[in-house]
Design a protein around this motif. Structure first.
Motif, PDB file in Angstrom:
ATOM      1  N   SER A  13       3.480  16.517 -60.513  1.00 21.59           N
ATOM      2  CA  SER A  13       2.297  16.226 -59.694  1.00 21.59           C
ATOM      3  C   SER A  13       1.231  17.305 -59.853  1.00 21.59           C
ATOM      4  CB  SER A  13       2.693  16.089 -58.222  1.00 21.59           C
ATOM      5  OG  SER A  13       3.606  15.036 -58.033  1.00 21.59           O
ATOM      6  N   VAL A  68      -0.595  15.594 -54.723  1.00 18.58           N
ATOM      7  CA  VAL A  68       0.328  15.403 -53.588  1.00 18.58           C
ATOM      8  C   VAL A  68       0.703  13.927 -53.422  1.00 18.58           C
ATOM      9  CG1 VAL A  68      -0.462  17.446 -52.335  1.00 18.58           C
ATOM     10  CG2 VAL A  68      -1.612  15.262 -51.950  1.00 18.58           C
ATOM     11  N   HIS A  69       0.683  13.156 -54.515  1.00 18.90           N
ATOM     12  CA  HIS A  69       0.787  11.704 -54.374  1.00 18.90           C
ATOM     13  C   HIS A  69       2.115  11.226 -53.784  1.00 18.90           C
ATOM     14  CE1 HIS A  69       2.466  12.220 -58.530  1.00 18.90           C
ATOM     15  NE2 HIS A  69       3.251  11.209 -58.177  1.00 18.90           N
ATOM     16  N   GLN A  70       3.150  12.050 -53.842  1.00 18.30           N
ATOM     17  CA  GLN A  70       4.436  11.645 -53.271  1.00 18.30           C
ATOM     18  C   GLN A  70       4.649  12.143 -51.840  1.00 18.30           C
ATOM     19  OE1 GLN A  70       6.998  13.236 -56.432  1.00 18.30           O
ATOM     20  NE2 GLN A  70       7.591  11.136 -56.919  1.00 18.30           N
ATOM     21  N   LEU A  71       3.730  12.942 -51.347  1.00 18.68           N
ATOM     22  CA  LEU A  71       3.954  13.594 -50.056  1.00 18.68           C
ATOM     23  C   LEU A  71       4.179  12.607 -48.898  1.00 18.68           C
ATOM     24  CD1 LEU A  71       2.258  16.856 -49.000  1.00 18.68           C
ATOM     25  CD2 LEU A  71       2.720  15.116 -47.302  1.00 18.68           C
ATOM     26  N   TYR A  83       7.825  11.631 -47.685  1.00 19.47           N
ATOM     27  CA  TYR A  83       8.732  12.468 -46.885  1.00 19.47           C
ATOM     28  C   TYR A  83       8.024  13.341 -45.848  1.00 19.47           C
ATOM     29  CZ  TYR A  83       7.225  15.700 -50.583  1.00 19.47           C
ATOM     30  OH  TYR A  83       6.468  16.423 -51.468  1.00 19.47           O
ATOM     31  N   ALA A  84       6.714  13.220 -45.684  1.00 16.72           N
ATOM     32  CA  ALA A  84       5.970  14.098 -44.771  1.00 16.72           C
ATOM     33  C   ALA A  84       6.468  14.009 -43.340  1.00 16.72           C
ATOM     34  CB  ALA A  84       4.479  13.764 -44.826  1.00 16.72           C
ATOM     35  N   SER A  90       8.471  19.786 -43.862  1.00 20.75           N
ATOM     36  CA  SER A  90       8.601  20.407 -45.176  1.00 20.75           C
ATOM     37  C   SER A  90       9.796  21.350 -45.224  1.00 20.75           C
ATOM     38  CB  SER A  90       7.330  21.190 -45.524  1.00 20.75           C
ATOM     39  OG  SER A  90       7.259  22.375 -44.744  1.00 20.75           O
ATOM     40  N   ILE A 107       1.284  19.126 -41.560  1.00 20.15           N
ATOM     41  CA  ILE A 107       1.012  18.595 -42.900  1.00 20.15           C
ATOM     42  C   ILE A 107      -0.176  17.644 -42.871  1.00 20.15           C
ATOM     43  CG2 ILE A 107       1.945  17.133 -44.735  1.00 20.15           C
ATOM     44  CD1 ILE A 107       4.730  18.287 -43.999  1.00 20.15           C
ATOM     45  N   LEU A 153      -3.752  18.471 -44.638  1.00 18.05           N
ATOM     46  CA  LEU A 153      -4.121  17.570 -45.739  1.00 18.05           C
ATOM     47  C   LEU A 153      -5.460  16.888 -45.492  1.00 18.05           C
ATOM     48  CD1 LEU A 153      -0.966  15.587 -46.937  1.00 18.05           C
ATOM     49  CD2 LEU A 153      -2.469  17.021 -48.322  1.00 18.05           C
ATOM     50  N   ALA A 206       0.225   6.172 -52.323  1.00 22.20           N
ATOM     51  CA  ALA A 206       1.667   6.302 -52.123  1.00 22.20           C
ATOM     52  C   ALA A 206       2.332   4.932 -51.998  1.00 22.20           C
ATOM     53  CB  ALA A 206       1.953   7.153 -50.887  1.00 22.20           C
TER      54      ALA A 206
END
Length: 403
Positions: A128, A158-161, A164-165, A169, A178, A182, A195
């Protein structure tokens, strides 16, 4: 030749891409953006962006990508995005951002693919962050406007955040933290749309569970009032204290002790940092590694550690005296900037970052004319760590860019 050997050989070639990444002009990239609900012209896309060709040769872990290679996944993601409501409601500029964020979100997987020699598991660690840098180089050379380009790159980074946000973290940051942070870096609505498309564009066992997490991510952002705008803070000092980990509430102003006002320069060599400083900050003390080298009589790249210590010691003396000053350096990567910014914040300084940028042609022409030991080839090698400063990194950030 086994899979591991093939991937390692392919990666060696792809790792050379950052200096060579090129695409068509911005106008042609605009023409490639698909309409809502329409199928993209894949043949035209590959002809215009041959850097995407290695994606078809890059495998993925079947546990998370039952659809197969990266190019198959990328096409499915773009198709899911174009079929979605967010894309249909977006104007032309936002569609451009969403389309290229989806198209380029895994551009670095060929260069980062690893295969465990024992288990055979396939991974792409760091794809990423590396992908955001690769996309930045490509779109910069294509002349994509700065704001659109950086919106794309920030999404890729951060496209996968949102997957699981909501669980927080590994470093202990809460979901609220987060989301709040962001929102000062990108549009959370666009991140959620990317996402969701990323998850719908694959075959994996836990897809429905992850899609639920993305929906909860959306809901949290809406509750915080930052789904389509930055989360409000009492003031910039409270915001930076919060982002730096202090136990403060965003809505209540943090009492600030007097401290230095520091201007931090940021940008590739030859962007005109020294010229800007001569015009706007000529009466302020100057701290910087290049200036430290000059004061110590060192050449570029010679005894960098000694130059760094000299600059830091000078900065600390100014900070203790609560004097205003300028820190002049490339500060190209976030890791390098953090060393400077963490020191300044530790002394209670108020920081404004001035980011400068020019076209590749302008940089190389200027660098040829400079009295510098940095060659154009050396300047281009620096692109692989080019991470543009984020609005969340300082009290204020000014982006001074030129086409």
């Amino acid at each position: 030749m086994d899979l591991l050997t093939l991937i390692q050989a392919d990666n060696l070639a792809v790792l050379k891409q950052p200096v060579n990444l090129r695409g068509p002009a911005y106008a042609e990239l605009q023409q490639l953006v698909a309409q809502a609900g329409a199928e993209p012209d894949w043949q035209a896309i590959l002809a215009a962006l041959p850097c995407l060709l290695p994606l078809a040769r890059t495998p993925q872990d079947p546990r998370y990508h039952g659809e197969g290679d990266v190019w198959t996944h990328t096409r499915m993601v773009v198709q899911a995005l174009c079929a979605g409501e967010d894309y249909a409601q977006a104007d032309a500029e936002r569609r451009f951002v969403l389309f290229y964020a989806a198209l380029l979100h895994d551009i670095a997987k060929p260069a980062t693919t690893t295969v465990d020699a024992v288990t055979g598991h396939i991974g792409q660690p760091g794809h990423s962050g590396r992908g955001a840098v690769d996309a930045r180089i490509l779109l910069w050379r294509s002349g994509v406007p700065f704001a659109l380009r950086e919106a794309i790159c920030r999404l890729i980074a951060v496209h996968q955040l949102p997957f699981y946000a909501l669980r927080g973290s590994r470093s202990g940051q809460t979901a609220e933290f987060i989301v709040r942070k962001l929102s000062h870096e990108l549009c959370l609505a666009e991140l959620a749309a990317l996402a969701e498309a990323d998850m719908r564009g694959r075959y994996c066992a836990d897809a429905e569970e992850v899609l639920l997490y993305i929906e909860l991510f959306r809901e949290l952002a809406r509750e915080e009032g930052c789904y389509t705008q930055a989360r409000a803070f009492a003031d910039s000092h409270t915001r930076m204290r919060y982002f730096n980990g202090d136990d403060v509430h965003p809505d209540y102003a943090y009492h600030r002790e007097p401290g230095s006002q520091v201007t931090v320069m940021c940008g590739l060599p030859a962007t005109g940092k020294s010229t800007w400083l001569a015009q706007h900050c000529k009466d302020l003390p100057l701290v910087g590694f290049d200036d430290a080298r000059e004061e110590l009589g060192l050449k570029y790249g010679e005894n960098d550690g000694r130059a760094a210590h000299h600059a830091v010691d000078k900065a600390k003396a100014l900070l203790r005296a609560r004097s205003d000053f300028v820190w002049n350096a490339t500060h190209l990567s976030r890791q390098m900037r953090a060393k400077t910014l963490d020191l300044l914040f530790a002394y209670g300084a108020t920081v404004e970052v001035i980011y400068l940028e020019h076209t590749e042609r302008t940089l190389l022409e200027r660098n040829r004319r400079r009295d510098s030991t940095l060659s154009n080839a050396g300047l281009l090698r620096m692109l692989h760590r080019w991470e543009v400063v984020l609005p969340s990194e300082a009290h204020s950030v000014r982006y001074l860019t030129a086409g």
